[in-house]
Design a protein around this motif. Structure first.
Motif, mmCIF file in Angstrom:
data_model
loop_
_atom_site.group_PDB
_atom_site.id
_atom_site.type_symbol
_atom_site.label_atom_id
_atom_site.label_comp_id
_atom_site.label_asym_id
_atom_site.label_seq_id
_atom_site.Cartn_x
_atom_site.Cartn_y
_atom_site.Cartn_z
ATOM 1 N N TRP A 77 48.426 30.092 27.902
ATOM 2 C CA TRP A 77 48.072 31.088 28.931
ATOM 3 C C TRP A 77 48.483 30.606 30.330
ATOM 4 O O TRP A 77 48.893 31.382 31.171
ATOM 5 C CB TRP A 77 46.562 31.361 28.938
ATOM 6 C CG TRP A 77 46.076 32.103 27.736
ATOM 7 C CD1 TRP A 77 46.830 32.804 26.823
ATOM 8 C CD2 TRP A 77 44.720 32.233 27.294
ATOM 9 N NE1 TRP A 77 46.027 33.338 25.852
ATOM 10 C CE2 TRP A 77 44.732 33.010 26.114
ATOM 11 C CE3 TRP A 77 43.502 31.763 27.769
ATOM 12 C CZ2 TRP A 77 43.574 33.332 25.414
ATOM 13 C CZ3 TRP A 77 42.344 32.095 27.081
ATOM 14 C CH2 TRP A 77 42.376 32.858 25.917
ATOM 15 N N GLN A 148 39.932 36.667 27.158
ATOM 16 C CA GLN A 148 41.283 36.134 27.465
ATOM 17 C C GLN A 148 41.461 35.839 28.957
ATOM 18 O O GLN A 148 42.400 36.333 29.580
ATOM 19 C CB GLN A 148 42.350 37.094 26.980
ATOM 20 C CG GLN A 148 42.448 37.140 25.467
ATOM 21 C CD GLN A 148 43.751 37.699 24.965
ATOM 22 O OE1 GLN A 148 44.298 38.604 25.557
ATOM 23 N NE2 GLN A 148 44.245 37.169 23.867
ATOM 24 N N ILE A 149 40.520 35.071 29.509
ATOM 25 C CA ILE A 149 40.647 34.667 30.919
ATOM 26 C C ILE A 149 40.856 33.155 30.945
ATOM 27 O O ILE A 149 39.988 32.379 30.530
ATOM 28 C CB ILE A 149 39.400 35.076 31.735
ATOM 29 C CG1 ILE A 149 39.234 36.596 31.707
ATOM 30 C CG2 ILE A 149 39.515 34.585 33.173
ATOM 31 C CD1 ILE A 149 38.018 37.120 32.414
ATOM 32 N N GLY A 151 41.004 31.010 33.380
ATOM 33 C CA GLY A 151 40.112 30.253 34.264
ATOM 34 C C GLY A 151 38.844 29.843 33.537
ATOM 35 O O GLY A 151 38.417 28.678 33.597
ATOM 36 N N ILE A 152 38.250 30.809 32.819
ATOM 37 C CA ILE A 152 37.004 30.530 32.077
ATOM 38 C C ILE A 152 37.293 29.536 30.946
ATOM 39 O O ILE A 152 36.490 28.633 30.685
ATOM 40 C CB ILE A 152 36.388 31.836 31.547
ATOM 41 C CG1 ILE A 152 36.012 32.752 32.715
ATOM 42 C CG2 ILE A 152 35.163 31.555 30.682
ATOM 43 C CD1 ILE A 152 35.422 34.077 32.316
ATOM 44 N N PRO A 189 42.489 27.201 36.957
ATOM 45 C CA PRO A 189 43.410 28.133 37.620
ATOM 46 C C PRO A 189 42.649 29.237 38.354
ATOM 47 O O PRO A 189 41.758 29.859 37.766
ATOM 48 C CB PRO A 189 44.231 28.711 36.467
ATOM 49 C CG PRO A 189 43.532 28.347 35.237
ATOM 50 C CD PRO A 189 42.510 27.316 35.504
ATOM 51 N N ASP A 192 44.683 35.211 39.276
ATOM 52 C CA ASP A 192 46.087 35.509 39.614
ATOM 53 C C ASP A 192 46.201 36.414 40.842
ATOM 54 O O ASP A 192 47.093 36.225 41.674
ATOM 55 C CB ASP A 192 46.780 36.182 38.427
ATOM 56 C CG ASP A 192 47.049 35.196 37.310
ATOM 57 O OD1 ASP A 192 46.995 33.980 37.585
ATOM 58 O OD2 ASP A 192 47.293 35.633 36.172
ATOM 59 N N PHE B 27 43.849 39.183 18.149
ATOM 60 C CA PHE B 27 44.362 39.999 19.261
ATOM 61 C C PHE B 27 45.778 40.471 18.940
ATOM 62 O O PHE B 27 46.148 41.590 19.259
ATOM 63 C CB PHE B 27 44.367 39.194 20.563
ATOM 64 C CG PHE B 27 43.151 39.437 21.406
ATOM 65 C CD1 PHE B 27 42.991 40.636 22.082
ATOM 66 C CD2 PHE B 27 42.163 38.481 21.525
ATOM 67 C CE1 PHE B 27 41.874 40.870 22.857
ATOM 68 C CE2 PHE B 27 41.039 38.708 22.290
ATOM 69 C CZ PHE B 27 40.892 39.901 22.963
ATOM 70 N N PHE B 87 45.486 41.141 26.558
ATOM 71 C CA PHE B 87 45.139 41.903 27.761
ATOM 72 C C PHE B 87 46.299 42.051 28.738
ATOM 73 O O PHE B 87 46.240 42.893 29.620
ATOM 74 C CB PHE B 87 43.933 41.272 28.461
ATOM 75 C CG PHE B 87 42.648 41.583 27.767
ATOM 76 C CD1 PHE B 87 42.144 42.871 27.748
ATOM 77 C CD2 PHE B 87 41.947 40.597 27.109
ATOM 78 C CE1 PHE B 87 40.976 43.166 27.089
ATOM 79 C CE2 PHE B 87 40.772 40.880 26.442
ATOM 80 C CZ PHE B 87 40.277 42.179 26.427
ATOM 81 N N ASN B 164 41.037 40.354 35.805
ATOM 82 C CA ASN B 164 40.467 39.288 34.971
ATOM 83 C C ASN B 164 38.951 39.249 35.065
ATOM 84 O O ASN B 164 38.247 39.345 34.067
ATOM 85 C CB ASN B 164 41.030 37.937 35.411
ATOM 86 C CG ASN B 164 42.374 37.668 34.785
ATOM 87 O OD1 ASN B 164 42.807 38.417 33.931
ATOM 88 N ND2 ASN B 164 43.023 36.613 35.216
ATOM 89 N N TYR B 165 38.443 39.073 36.285
ATOM 90 C CA TYR B 165 37.000 38.890 36.461
ATOM 91 C C TYR B 165 36.307 40.217 36.759
ATOM 92 O O TYR B 165 35.164 40.423 36.379
ATOM 93 C CB TYR B 165 36.734 37.881 37.579
ATOM 94 C CG TYR B 165 37.245 36.496 37.221
ATOM 95 C CD1 TYR B 165 36.470 35.615 36.473
ATOM 96 C CD2 TYR B 165 38.516 36.076 37.585
ATOM 97 C CE1 TYR B 165 36.948 34.372 36.119
ATOM 98 C CE2 TYR B 165 39.004 34.836 37.229
ATOM 99 C CZ TYR B 165 38.215 33.978 36.500
ATOM 100 O OH TYR B 165 38.692 32.746 36.130
ATOM 101 N N ARG B 171 36.515 44.031 29.153
ATOM 102 C CA ARG B 171 37.350 43.117 28.356
ATOM 103 C C ARG B 171 36.552 42.530 27.191
ATOM 104 O O ARG B 171 37.079 42.366 26.089
ATOM 105 C CB ARG B 171 37.883 41.977 29.249
ATOM 106 C CG ARG B 171 39.007 42.414 30.162
ATOM 107 C CD ARG B 171 39.347 41.324 31.142
ATOM 108 N NE ARG B 171 40.274 40.362 30.595
ATOM 109 C CZ ARG B 171 41.534 40.190 31.004
ATOM 110 N NH1 ARG B 171 41.998 40.912 31.978
ATOM 111 N NH2 ARG B 171 42.310 39.296 30.458
#
Lengths: 431, 226
Positions: A77, A148-149, A151-152, A189, A192, B27, B87, B164-165, B171
């Motif tokens: 990723w 699908q993050i 950073g986490i 990270p 984005d 996925f 995603f 993302n967040y 998500r």
């Protein structure tokens, strides 16, 4: 009649017939297959034994191999940013290596701590260590895979690593490893969208500053966003994303911070040197962007080389300059600690003030003179631009030194106060 | 050295890593369904209009198809269907279309095909700059777009998943559906430019709604294996 040569001889009946030859080949092939199979089996068994031996004697492998496996997907990723040599996050894959070196530099202390823990086992629940952090990290890791993050996922992997250390060696180890742990946080990270926003801002500001400098160098231009339109030719130069310079600034700051942590500098040094590194990297990048603009209408090939320059080259130059600056600063500090040095510094405020005024007085006539030469020589365009290139930076240098000296002169009282705190009089110390 | 705690912790990390990798494979499976959509809807004739290669590359190379439906009066309606796995495939029109020189002027969510059907998000975009082709009105180009995400079971959703967040709750729902329940999803965009004679955009909306309903039904049918 069948010729004699075609009949098989009784001495070698099997070798002569085609069917028997094939059979013989089959036999040798089977033998070879058998040999290969047994060889593979033996090798497998040997490797298994080696692995078993290693796992039993190097128990860390039980943790390191699964941990590396856990990194596989988050690494993929992060790869687009990490593989781009001009991206500010290009330094992130090196963070674990740098953190490991920080840990290795504290190995004696860690060994002593382990021995101390063995002698006097910790009493509290937190100090004894438990798997709570590790389990939390594992849950967060699974959550990161559902959303699908990256950073986490990286936060989860850090939690797993810290949790494993806590579970195995206890809270005291975490306490003594706090610097590498905090440094490791730099691998997380950022979102984005935030990175893109900062990249955009830095690109626009760098191009704007370069435009102002180029105008001062009599290279007429107008900037819109990250494009520069030159006048009177009307040529357009579009600066790429790396022109923002974050690919130089961020790695420079992180590497300088790591260097100060490795050599266990004072907190103030750990703060000042990375900031200095960031400033130097910023100036270097603006110089690059300005030079690219300057050569855009003169020699586009040089512009192309400058804009496609690998960020690591500028990072290396920045680090060398930071190293030299740190040496100069430490020499200045050492000198100021001496009695004579302290006295000289105390008197420097007034000196700077006077020098500043003098420099400003010199600069103004020089400025007009240089500008006049520049305008006169415009008839021969190339000669004019060369004179401008040489003269105008000097003009700005003089002005800059003048302003700096004036600033130092005005901050005389501030320096005095600081020096009083740094070097209190002996009778104060006695009290 | 006592190996047991190392083995215990190592096993826990291994199980977690394997589950994480398994989630990634699931996925991939979620993006393996690309339904067939009709070549003709009533009097509308379709011609293949494959999505731009560069756009597909930016979306992470998912399975995708595009069609242009032309009415007997020559009115076009574009349809793009993208199989949504990871995603990175979930690009939201409010971000992508606005990035392409348009401004979102209105948005509404309503059932696509009667009250029992799933929701669809209708949006109106206006060009940032005046168009030379538009000679009447204010001179701006307008576009109506219906957007939704449709699962194989026929359920639809309109929430964005691109942030993302910001979109973490949506998500998580999609992630749980894809990984634990094996749901397969497609992103559908149905859009048409508003003709300058269609001042209130009523005809354009009717066209887009008609094609959207037909696509929704066709995908539902395909998902059920009928």
């Amino acid at each position: 009649m069948i010729p004699a040569t075609d009949t098989p001889t009784p001495t070698s009946p099997i070798a002569e017939t085609p069917s028997s030859t094939a059979r013989a080949k089959d036999v040798s092939g089977a033998k070879r297959q058998l040999n290969l199979a047994s060889l593979a089996r033996q090798t497998g068994a040997f490797l298994w034994l080696v692995l078993l031996y290693l796992w039993l004697n190097l128990p860390y492998l039980w943790l390191i191999l699964p941990y590396l496996l856990a990194w596989a997907v988050p690494f993929v990723w992060c790869l687009p940013q990490w593989a781009d040599s001009n991206h500010p996050q290009v330094i992130q894959p090196w963070i674990p290596v740098l953190a490991f070196i920080l840990i290795a530099s504290r190995r004696k202390h860690l060994h002593a701590l382990l021995r101390a823990v063995e002698k006097i086992p910790p009493k509290t629940w937190l100090e004894r260590g438990n798997s709570a952090l590790l389990i939390l990290g594992c849950l967060l890791y699974l959550f990161a895979h559902l959303v699908q993050i990256k950073g986490i996922a990286v936060i989860a992997l850090l939690l797993i690593a810290v949790g494993a250390v806590h579970a195995l060696f206890g809270g005291r180890m975490i306490k003594s490893l706090w610097i590498p742990i905090v440094f490791s946080l730099l691998i997380i990270p950022p979102p984005d969208s935030a990175v893109d926003w900062v990249l955009l801002k830095f690109r626009t500001i760098s191009v704007k500053v370069a435009g102002v400098i180029l105008n001062a160098l009599h290279t007429g231009n107008k900037t819109t966003g990250w494009t520069m339109t030159f006048s009177p030719s009307g040529d357009v130069l579009e600066y790429p994303i790396p022109a923002g310079g974050l690919g130089v600034i961020v790695p420079s700051i992180i590497l300088t911070l790591w260097w100060t942590l490795l050599w266990r500098q004072k907190a103030i040094t750990c703060l000042v040197l990375p900031v200095l590194s960031g400033v130097i990297a910023l100036i270097l990048n603006i110089l690059r962007v300005t030079a690219a603009g300057f050569f855009a209408v003169r020699s586009p090939k040089i512009t192309e080389i400058l804009l496609q320059l690998n960020s690591w080259i500028l990072v290396a130059i920045t680090l060398v300059l930071v190293f030299l600056a740190s040496k100069a600063l430490s020499a200045l500090v050492a000198w100021s600690k001496k009695k004579r040095g302290a006295k000289a510094l105390r008197n420097s405020g007034a000196l700077f003030s006077r020098a500043g005024k003098a420099f400003n007085a010199i600069t103004i006539p020089f400025d007009y003179l240089f500008q006049g030469i520049g305008y006169l020589s415009k008839q021969t365009r190339r000669a004019g631009s060369v004179i401008n290139l040489i003269v105008v930076p000097f003009d700005y240098l003089f002005r800059g030194i003048g302003y700096l000296f004036t600033l130092f002169g005005r901050s005389e009282q501030l320096i005095e106060k600081g020096l009083k705190r740094l070097f209190p009089k002996k009778r104060n110390r006695r009290r | 050295m006592n190996v047991t705690p190392f083995i215990k912790l190592g096993t826990l990390i291994t199980v977690t890593a394997v589950l994480g990798t398994f989630a990634s494979f699931r996925f991939k499976n979620a993006g393996a369904w690309l339904p067939t959509i009709p070549a003709q809807i009533g009097a509308w004739e379709a011609i293949d209009y494959p999505p731009n290669r560069e756009v597909i590359r930016q979306l992470g190379n998912p399975l995708a198809m595009g069609r242009t439906y032309i009415s007997p009066f020559g009115e076009p309606v574009w349809v793009s269907v993208i199989a949504a796995g990871a995603f990175e495939n979930y690009h939201d029109p409010t971000v992508c279309v606005t990035g392409g020189g348009f401004v979102l002027t209105s948005k509404k969510v309503f059932p696509i095909d009667g009250s029992n059907s799933g929701p669809v998000r209708a949006m109106v975009f206006r060009s940032q700059q005046k168009s030379e082709r538009i000679t009447t009105g204010d001179g701006y180009l307008r576009m109506i777009m219906y957007y939704w995400q449709q699962n194989r079971d026929g359920n639809t959703d309109t929430e964005a998943r691109m942030g993302n967040y910001r979109d973490v709750a949506a998500r998580l729902r999609t992630g749980f559906g894809a990984v634990a329940l094996g749901k397969q999803t497609c992103l559908v965009r149905v859009y048409a430019p508003v003709d300058q004679d269609d001042k209130k955009a009523e005809q354009t909306q009717r066209n887009v709604a008609e094609i959207s309903q037909a696509i929704y039904r066709a995908m539902k049918k395909d998902g059920a294996g009928l």
